[in-house]
Design an enzyme around this catalytic site. Structure first.
Site, mmCIF file in Angstrom:
data_model
loop_
_atom_site.group_PDB
_atom_site.id
_atom_site.type_symbol
_atom_site.label_atom_id
_atom_site.label_comp_id
_atom_site.label_asym_id
_atom_site.label_seq_id
_atom_site.Cartn_x
_atom_site.Cartn_y
_atom_site.Cartn_z
ATOM 1 N N CYS A 82 0.808 -1.223 0.000
ATOM 2 C CA CYS A 82 0.000 0.000 0.000
ATOM 3 C C CYS A 82 0.844 1.277 0.000
ATOM 4 C CB CYS A 82 -0.960 0.001 1.182
ATOM 5 S SG CYS A 82 -2.054 -1.439 1.223
ATOM 6 N N HIS A 115 -3.201 7.196 2.003
ATOM 7 C CA HIS A 115 -3.611 5.890 1.498
ATOM 8 C C HIS A 115 -5.021 5.610 1.990
ATOM 9 C CE1 HIS A 115 -4.044 1.719 0.752
ATOM 10 N NE2 HIS A 115 -3.797 1.336 2.000
ATOM 11 N N ASN A 175 -10.094 -0.306 -0.105
ATOM 12 C CA ASN A 175 -8.633 -0.232 -0.077
ATOM 13 C C ASN A 175 -8.095 -0.874 -1.354
ATOM 14 O OD1 ASN A 175 -5.892 -0.564 0.359
ATOM 15 N ND2 ASN A 175 -6.096 -1.252 2.473
#
Length: 326
Positions: free
Chosen positions: A120, A253, A283
């Site tokens: 990520c 993020h 996500n």
């Protein structure tokens, strides 16, 4: 030596299949697993995510996002002299997804192309890497892409993780510039935390060894993420002599709205100055930041001359930040 690497175009792509929390709850109920829209939203802020069809790969999503970024930049794709793809879900073990993207885009100038894997944090790492190439004077136009098909590595018997992740891609074109662009970057990792967010499996001799699905210790990730994101954001700002009050937009993020809000609060930034797409995208790992950036550029929130702070945290454990002027 070139002074700055500047974003001259952005692009993004989401697979057409939109999966709501209700859709997912219905799917999981068939397996005897309970969840609900309220349960998912209260813990993550996620209402929906997009999942790719079985025959769609990370490179397919990447190409769609890259085409938009190239069009927005208004440059000849043959002038792109480096391609960096951040992904944890590549098309193959090898070759790199970046080389596949290069071929699909019809870029025939033999420019280098490689993948970067920081989960990520991947897009932040890739952006920082591209910045170094441009500042060194060795390259002028770098295509940076974050692309993921995390739906392929989800364990649908684990309701704590399978509800969180989506597929998608985001891209930017960075170009050498005398005008301010990327002002500072900061990257870190700590391998002591490998086991709190990982896919602890591999393929050997044609067989899967270990667990091929995503594993996450949510509480451990939350505690570590809020702490390191605040520190790395301040590190990037200090390096550029920028204060939180000078930040126009924070693009964290897009993992969990509580982590995102906690980070903004620690920096003293109001929620209105944070770009949040997690409710609709879920996500998307390395794709989340460039996806959010492109959304905010195209809806007019992020404009030329504004100061943007991007920060990511991911498996490894990895984390980083990029401070830039649009």
């Amino acid at each position: 030596m070139t002074k700055y690497a500047k974003i001259i175009g952005t692009g993004s792509y989401l697979p057409p299949r939109r999966v709501t929390n209700h859709d997912l709850a219905t799917q999981l109920a068939e397996k005897g697993i309970e969840t609900s829209d309220d349960w998912i939203v209260s813990r993550s802020g996620i209402s929906a995510r997009h999942w790719a069809e079985p025959d769609v790969t990370s490179s397919d999503l990447a190409v769609k996002a890259a085409e938009q970024a190239i069009e927005a930049a208004g440059i000849d794709r043959q002038s792109i002299d480096l391609i960096i793809v951040a992904t944890s879900t590549p098309d193959f073990v090898f070759p790199s997804t970046a080389c596949i993207v290069q071929e699909k885009l019809g870029i025939t100038n033999h420019c280098p192309a490689f993948d970067l894997q920081a989960v990520c944090s991947g897009f932040v790492y890739a952006l920082a890497t591209a910045d170094k190439f441009i500042r060194s004077g060795s390259h002028r136009n770098v295509l940076v892409i974050g692309t993921e098909v995390f739906s392929r590595i989800l364990d649908f018997n684990d309701r704590t993780t399978c509800v969180l992740f989506g597929d998608g891609a985001g891209a930017v074109l960075l170009s050498a510039s005398e005008e301010p662009g990327i002002l500072s970057t900061a990257m870190h990792s700590d391998g002591r935390h490998v086991d709190i967010l990982c896919v602890p499996g591999n393929v050997a001799g044609g067989n899967i060894t270990g667990n091929p699905f995503l594993h996450m210790d949510g509480q451990a990730v939350f505690k570590l993420a809020v702490n390191v994101l605040d520190k790395v954001a301040r590190e990037a700002m200090e390096a550029a002599s920028v204060t939180p009050g000078q930040i126009d937009w924070l693009i964290p993020h897009q993992a969990n709205i509580r982590i995102m809000q906690g980070t903004a609060k620690k920096l003293g930034l109001p929620a209105e100055r944070m770009v949040a797409t997690v409710h609709e995208h879920g996500n998307t790992s390395a794709a989340s930041i460039p996806l959010a950036l492109d959304v905010a550029v195209r809806d007019g929130r992020i404009r030329a001359g504004q100061t943007v702070l991007m920060e990511g945290v991911g498996g490894g454990f990895t984390w980083g930040a990029v401070l830039l002027r649009m």
